[in-house]
Write a protein that holds these residues in place. Structure first.
Motif, PDB file in Angstrom:
ATOM      1  N   ALA A 195      51.936  36.063  38.251  1.00  0.00           N
ATOM      2  CA  ALA A 195      50.912  35.238  37.599  1.00  0.00           C
ATOM      3  C   ALA A 195      49.546  35.461  38.242  1.00  0.00           C
ATOM      4  CB  ALA A 195      51.290  33.763  37.665  1.00  0.00           C
ATOM      5  N   LEU A 196      49.500  35.437  39.551  1.00  0.00           N
ATOM      6  CA  LEU A 196      48.238  35.650  40.263  1.00  0.00           C
ATOM      7  C   LEU A 196      47.654  37.024  39.949  1.00  0.00           C
ATOM      8  CD1 LEU A 196      46.166  34.672  42.348  1.00  0.00           C
ATOM      9  CD2 LEU A 196      47.617  35.687  44.105  1.00  0.00           C
ATOM     10  N   ILE A 197      48.488  38.028  39.952  1.00  0.00           N
ATOM     11  CA  ILE A 197      48.021  39.387  39.661  1.00  0.00           C
ATOM     12  C   ILE A 197      47.509  39.477  38.226  1.00  0.00           C
ATOM     13  CG2 ILE A 197      48.757  41.785  39.413  1.00  0.00           C
ATOM     14  CD1 ILE A 197      50.596  41.291  41.853  1.00  0.00           C
ATOM     15  N   TRP A 198      48.192  38.829  37.277  1.00  0.00           N
ATOM     16  CA  TRP A 198      47.719  38.859  35.886  1.00  0.00           C
ATOM     17  C   TRP A 198      46.366  38.174  35.740  1.00  0.00           C
ATOM     18  CZ3 TRP A 198      48.547  42.174  32.410  1.00  0.00           C
ATOM     19  CH2 TRP A 198      49.805  42.719  32.166  1.00  0.00           C
ATOM     20  N   PHE A 199      46.146  37.048  36.445  1.00  0.00           N
ATOM     21  CA  PHE A 199      44.846  36.376  36.373  1.00  0.00           C
ATOM     22  C   PHE A 199      43.739  37.264  36.944  1.00  0.00           C
ATOM     23  CE2 PHE A 199      47.079  32.127  36.053  1.00  0.00           C
ATOM     24  CZ  PHE A 199      46.549  31.799  34.811  1.00  0.00           C
ATOM     25  N   VAL A 200      43.991  37.906  38.081  1.00  0.00           N
ATOM     26  CA  VAL A 200      43.012  38.825  38.668  1.00  0.00           C
ATOM     27  C   VAL A 200      42.762  40.002  37.726  1.00  0.00           C
ATOM     28  CG1 VAL A 200      42.621  40.458  40.564  1.00  0.00           C
ATOM     29  CG2 VAL A 200      43.507  38.168  41.050  1.00  0.00           C
ATOM     30  N   THR A 201      43.811  40.511  37.130  1.00  0.00           N
ATOM     31  CA  THR A 201      43.679  41.626  36.184  1.00  0.00           C
ATOM     32  C   THR A 201      42.833  41.216  34.980  1.00  0.00           C
ATOM     33  OG1 THR A 201      45.796  42.535  36.868  1.00  0.00           O
ATOM     34  CG2 THR A 201      44.970  43.240  34.734  1.00  0.00           C
ATOM     35  N   ALA A 202      43.032  40.011  34.458  1.00  0.00           N
ATOM     36  CA  ALA A 202      42.239  39.531  33.327  1.00  0.00           C
ATOM     37  C   ALA A 202      40.758  39.490  33.700  1.00  0.00           C
ATOM     38  CB  ALA A 202      42.719  38.151  32.883  1.00  0.00           C
ATOM     39  N   TRP A 203      40.444  39.026  34.901  1.00  0.00           N
ATOM     40  CA  TRP A 203      39.062  38.981  35.352  1.00  0.00           C
ATOM     41  C   TRP A 203      38.468  40.386  35.446  1.00  0.00           C
ATOM     42  CZ3 TRP A 203      35.150  35.900  35.488  1.00  0.00           C
ATOM     43  CH2 TRP A 203      34.052  36.192  36.275  1.00  0.00           C
ATOM     44  N   GLN A 204      39.231  41.312  35.982  1.00  0.00           N
ATOM     45  CA  GLN A 204      38.747  42.689  36.101  1.00  0.00           C
ATOM     46  C   GLN A 204      38.585  43.337  34.733  1.00  0.00           C
ATOM     47  OE1 GLN A 204      41.705  44.179  38.808  1.00  0.00           O
ATOM     48  NE2 GLN A 204      40.339  43.960  40.558  1.00  0.00           N
ATOM     49  N   LEU A 205      39.484  43.078  33.812  1.00  0.00           N
ATOM     50  CA  LEU A 205      39.341  43.608  32.455  1.00  0.00           C
ATOM     51  C   LEU A 205      38.090  43.048  31.795  1.00  0.00           C
ATOM     52  CD1 LEU A 205      43.039  43.377  31.268  1.00  0.00           C
ATOM     53  CD2 LEU A 205      41.745  45.488  31.605  1.00  0.00           C
ATOM     54  N   TYR A 206      37.860  41.772  31.959  1.00  0.00           N
ATOM     55  CA  TYR A 206      36.678  41.139  31.385  1.00  0.00           C
ATOM     56  C   TYR A 206      35.402  41.794  31.916  1.00  0.00           C
ATOM     57  CZ  TYR A 206      33.188  37.653  30.234  1.00  0.00           C
ATOM     58  OH  TYR A 206      32.063  37.031  29.766  1.00  0.00           O
ATOM     59  N   ASN A 207      35.410  42.169  33.186  1.00  0.00           N
ATOM     60  CA  ASN A 207      34.250  42.805  33.809  1.00  0.00           C
ATOM     61  C   ASN A 207      34.240  44.323  33.638  1.00  0.00           C
ATOM     62  OD1 ASN A 207      32.913  40.502  34.870  1.00  0.00           O
ATOM     63  ND2 ASN A 207      34.523  40.349  36.393  1.00  0.00           N
ATOM     64  N   VAL A 208      35.165  44.871  32.884  1.00  0.00           N
ATOM     65  CA  VAL A 208      35.324  46.313  32.649  1.00  0.00           C
ATOM     66  C   VAL A 208      35.377  47.051  33.988  1.00  0.00           C
ATOM     67  CG1 VAL A 208      34.603  48.263  31.226  1.00  0.00           C
ATOM     68  CG2 VAL A 208      34.011  45.973  30.508  1.00  0.00           C
ATOM     69  N   ASP A 209      36.121  46.479  34.899  1.00  0.00           N
ATOM     70  CA  ASP A 209      36.367  47.073  36.211  1.00  0.00           C
ATOM     71  C   ASP A 209      37.527  48.060  36.052  1.00  0.00           C
ATOM     72  OD1 ASP A 209      37.231  47.641  38.811  1.00  0.00           O
ATOM     73  OD2 ASP A 209      36.983  45.582  39.511  1.00  0.00           O
ATOM     74  N   PRO A 210      37.365  49.328  36.441  1.00  0.00           N
ATOM     75  CA  PRO A 210      38.447  50.303  36.287  1.00  0.00           C
ATOM     76  C   PRO A 210      39.752  49.892  36.974  1.00  0.00           C
ATOM     77  CG  PRO A 210      36.406  51.412  36.830  1.00  0.00           C
ATOM     78  CD  PRO A 210      36.146  49.937  36.952  1.00  0.00           C
ATOM     79  N   ARG A 211      39.649  49.083  38.023  1.00  0.00           N
ATOM     80  CA  ARG A 211      40.876  48.601  38.675  1.00  0.00           C
ATOM     81  C   ARG A 211      41.682  47.719  37.730  1.00  0.00           C
ATOM     82  NH1 ARG A 211      38.058  46.291  43.946  1.00  0.00           N
ATOM     83  NH2 ARG A 211      36.755  45.549  42.255  1.00  0.00           N
ATOM     84  N   GLY A 212      41.005  47.049  36.802  1.00  0.00           N
ATOM     85  CA  GLY A 212      41.702  46.227  35.805  1.00  0.00           C
ATOM     86  C   GLY A 212      42.583  47.070  34.917  1.00  0.00           C
ATOM     87  N   TRP A 213      42.075  48.237  34.520  1.00  0.00           N
ATOM     88  CA  TRP A 213      42.878  49.138  33.696  1.00  0.00           C
ATOM     89  C   TRP A 213      44.116  49.588  34.466  1.00  0.00           C
ATOM     90  CZ3 TRP A 213      44.486  54.133  34.556  1.00  0.00           C
ATOM     91  CH2 TRP A 213      45.151  54.732  33.483  1.00  0.00           C
ATOM     92  N   LEU A 214      43.924  49.977  35.716  1.00  0.00           N
ATOM     93  CA  LEU A 214      45.058  50.417  36.537  1.00  0.00           C
ATOM     94  C   LEU A 214      46.063  49.283  36.713  1.00  0.00           C
ATOM     95  CD1 LEU A 214      46.387  52.581  38.308  1.00  0.00           C
ATOM     96  CD2 LEU A 214      45.023  51.704  40.214  1.00  0.00           C
TER      97      LEU A 214
END
Length: 134
Positions: free
Chosen positions: A63-82
């Motif tokens: 759950a924590l990782i998914w929330f962080v991933t959502a934030w990174q995707l929103y910011n178009v952070d390449p780490r979000g894609w990974l």
């Protein structure tokens, strides 16, 4: 590190962000279920090899990782894609292990579908291009 202000957000990125938040909410629900706080399963019983605390800890981490991933995707952070690609695969493995335990497929079908869709959207060429991953 500066990220996009939204100009590069495609429809797939918005959908991935929404799916990441939904996946995180499902993982929170699983955590509460496995801890016994939310004892009623919506789609059926859920057990993780009868070790509810281990399952709750793993679901909480997911759950924590998914929330962080959502934030990174929103910011178009390449780490979000990974993260979306890696975590979708890891979550599918956890869900498969839960099915090998005593969890019914009906209990996890929605989560499986969310992770499969997130993985497919993450691997689309347009999505990879938006994150400069191609």
């Amino acid at each position: 590190m500066a990220y996009s202000t939204g100009k590069n957000r495609t429809g797939a990125i918005w959908l991935l962000t929404i799916l990441a938040v939904i996946a995180a909410i499902f993982a929170v629900i699983d955590t509460l279920r496995l801890m016994g706080i939310l004892p009623v399963a919506v789609l059926g019983p859920m057990n993780f090899y009868r070790t509810s605390w281990l399952g709750a800890i793993l679901a909480g981490i997911v759950a924590l990782i998914w929330f962080v991933t959502a934030w990174q995707l929103y910011n178009v952070d390449p780490r979000g894609w990974l993260f979306v690609v890696v975590i979708a695969v890891i979550n599918l493995i956890f869900l498969f292990l839960a099915i090998l335990g005593q969890t019914t497929f009906q209990s996890v079908i929605v989560e499986v579908a969310l992770n499969v869709v997130a993985l497919i959207l993450g691997l689309l060429p347009s999505t990879k291009n938006a994150f400069n991953m191609s």
